[in-house]
Design a protein around this motif. Sequence first.
Motif, short mmCIF file in Angstrom:
data_model
loop_
_atom_site.label_atom_id
_atom_site.label_comp_id
_atom_site.label_asym_id
_atom_site.label_seq_id
_atom_site.Cartn_x
_atom_site.Cartn_y
_atom_site.Cartn_z
N SER A 1 12.56 -9.88 -2.63
CA SER A 1 11.35 -9.98 -3.16
C SER A 1 10.41 -10.94 -3.34
O SER A 1 11.02 -12.20 -2.73
CB SER A 1 11.99 -10.37 -4.67
OG SER A 1 12.96 -8.61 -5.58
N PHE B 1 12.49 1.09 1.74
CA PHE B 1 11.51 1.49 1.25
C PHE B 1 10.50 0.82 0.65
O PHE B 1 10.68 -0.63 0.53
CB PHE B 1 12.52 1.38 -0.29
CG PHE B 1 14.21 2.35 -0.04
CD1 PHE B 1 14.15 3.65 -0.53
CD2 PHE B 1 14.72 2.09 -0.14
CE1 PHE B 1 15.56 4.46 0.09
CE2 PHE B 1 16.59 1.84 0.97
CZ PHE B 1 16.39 3.36 0.41
N SER B 2 8.79 1.80 -0.32
CA SER B 2 8.35 1.13 -0.56
C SER B 2 7.16 0.09 0.17
O SER B 2 6.24 0.05 -0.61
CB SER B 2 8.81 -0.33 -1.69
OG SER B 2 9.47 -0.04 -2.71
N PHE B 3 7.46 0.21 1.22
CA PHE B 3 6.69 -0.39 2.04
C PHE B 3 6.94 -0.05 3.95
O PHE B 3 7.50 1.01 3.99
CB PHE B 3 7.05 -2.18 3.01
CG PHE B 3 7.29 -2.77 1.30
CD1 PHE B 3 6.47 -3.77 1.59
CD2 PHE B 3 8.67 -3.77 1.04
CE1 PHE B 3 6.64 -4.42 0.58
CE2 PHE B 3 8.71 -4.46 0.02
CZ PHE B 3 7.05 -5.52 -0.26
N ASP B 4 5.88 -0.27 4.49
CA ASP B 4 5.57 0.58 5.28
C ASP B 4 6.20 -0.53 6.90
O ASP B 4 6.25 -1.28 6.09
CB ASP B 4 3.95 0.40 6.02
CG ASP B 4 3.06 1.36 4.94
OD1 ASP B 4 3.46 2.46 4.28
OD2 ASP B 4 1.85 1.00 4.84
N GLY C 1 -0.57 -4.65 -4.26
CA GLY C 1 -0.65 -4.88 -5.31
C GLY C 1 -0.88 -5.74 -6.11
O GLY C 1 -1.56 -5.87 -5.34
N GLY D 1 0.87 -3.33 2.22
CA GLY D 1 0.56 -2.60 1.20
C GLY D 1 -0.29 -3.04 0.14
O GLY D 1 -0.64 -4.51 0.59
N SER E 1 5.52 -7.79 -5.57
CA SER E 1 6.23 -6.55 -5.35
C SER E 1 7.85 -6.95 -4.81
O SER E 1 7.82 -7.94 -4.25
CB SER E 1 5.45 -5.47 -4.44
OG SER E 1 4.60 -5.12 -4.49
N GLN E 2 8.57 -5.62 -4.76
CA GLN E 2 10.30 -5.77 -4.53
C GLN E 2 9.76 -4.65 -3.70
O GLN E 2 9.33 -3.33 -3.95
CB GLN E 2 10.60 -5.10 -5.56
CG GLN E 2 10.51 -6.25 -6.75
CD GLN E 2 11.76 -6.62 -7.41
OE1 GLN E 2 12.00 -5.82 -7.90
NE2 GLN E 2 12.52 -7.74 -8.10
N ALA E 3 11.25 -4.79 -3.06
CA ALA E 3 11.55 -3.34 -1.83
C ALA E 3 13.35 -3.35 -1.48
O ALA E 3 13.70 -4.87 -1.70
CB ALA E 3 10.62 -3.61 -0.45
N SER E 4 13.57 -2.53 -1.03
CA SER E 4 14.54 -2.48 -0.79
C SER E 4 14.77 -1.54 0.57
O SER E 4 14.11 -1.22 1.06
CB SER E 4 15.65 -1.87 -1.65
OG SER E 4 15.91 -2.29 -2.71
N LYS F 1 17.58 -6.23 -1.02
CA LYS F 1 15.97 -6.38 -1.32
C LYS F 1 15.55 -7.76 -1.08
O LYS F 1 16.07 -8.83 -1.33
CB LYS F 1 16.67 -6.25 -2.84
CG LYS F 1 15.48 -5.68 -3.43
CD LYS F 1 15.90 -5.57 -5.16
CE LYS F 1 16.16 -6.74 -6.16
NZ LYS F 1 16.37 -6.11 -7.34
#
Length: 372
Positions: free
Chosen positions: A314, A343-346, A370, A368, A13-16, A312
């Motif tokens: 990754s 973004f994208s993560f708790d 994935g 998360g 997964s990736q997140a910003s 970000k």
Amino acid sequence: MMFSYTGELLDGSQASIRFNFVPLVQFSCTVFVYAAAYDPLDPNGNITIKWDIMSWTPDGYVAVVTMHNFQMYRHIISPGWTLGWTWAKKEVIWSMVGAQTTEQGDCSKFKGNIPHCCKKTPTVVDLLPGVPYNQQFSNCCKGGVVSSWGQDPAASVSAFQVSVGLAGTSNKTVKLPKNFTLLGPGPGYTCGRAKIVPPTNFLTPDRRRKTQALMTWNVTCTYSQLRARKNPSCCVSFSSFYNETITPCPSCACGCQNKNNCVQSNSKLLSMVGINTPRKDNVPLLQCTHHMCPIRVHWHVKVNYKDYWRAKVSITNFNYRLNYTLWTLVVQHPNLNNVTQVFSFDYKPLVPYESISECLLISLSFSGKGRR
């Protein structure tokens, strides 16, 4: 300033993440080395195993064994926990609900009713989801997968019922088991001695009556990364928008003991049936890389605005034998107390210490689900 990672990881997964902080200067993927089982990012974290004797039987007792994961970010992932101990006398397990022992042992001296387990040192595992209803117990049958208390308290409990024979039939004659061991699923946990504590109180479903266990003892298990593995479980690489140079993970960052058993990313071996099946000994099957790490965390500074930076993160899983459906990334940095958006993560802050080196260190827990 320092960035470090520890935790159970990961998939691709990736997140910003947006921060208010000064530029990062130093990165490292750290395994904390302590002689005792202790996690500096979660100093009060532990797994507490509670035995509640609920009733006496002609030759022993029926007990409910409850495992509470009080760790803030460390899950017990698939293939789940394994609990073991040594009986103090010649106890046997007549039956179990919600769990089972991995071996029955020698029960040849019994005529008629045969115990579930006769071993002096039984090994217990959780049942898999979907077992018949009459074999289930509350908080059981999840394949040994247990969430961390800091992220999902409701899913941080696992329990089973056990009927013990050839044991004491009163508080004065029962002998506590000893030499507890816990795999979660691999090594890393150290368990203390069982200690008698005040009996647990229970409320009836209508919450109008209180009952209590006949006898209760606790066992506390704590985690140490040094016991779990000699080398780091991940490495960190770095890049930024203002420099084309990518700082890669160091060579053999996680040790190169698996160098001879690694698999190239384009190898035909990956199409073989069963190649991705996890093994009981948790031996990984890694993709051949210069760093030979199961997990790589890449930190990329995307842009520098007037009031904040945006980075970000990754995460790449190089272990072909393990998919992480429960995972956590813990990031430590002196300025992460200024996080404005994720973004994208708790996201959940961990604050084990108020001040370190004149900087407030906040540990961020990203969780998360994935796929690799």
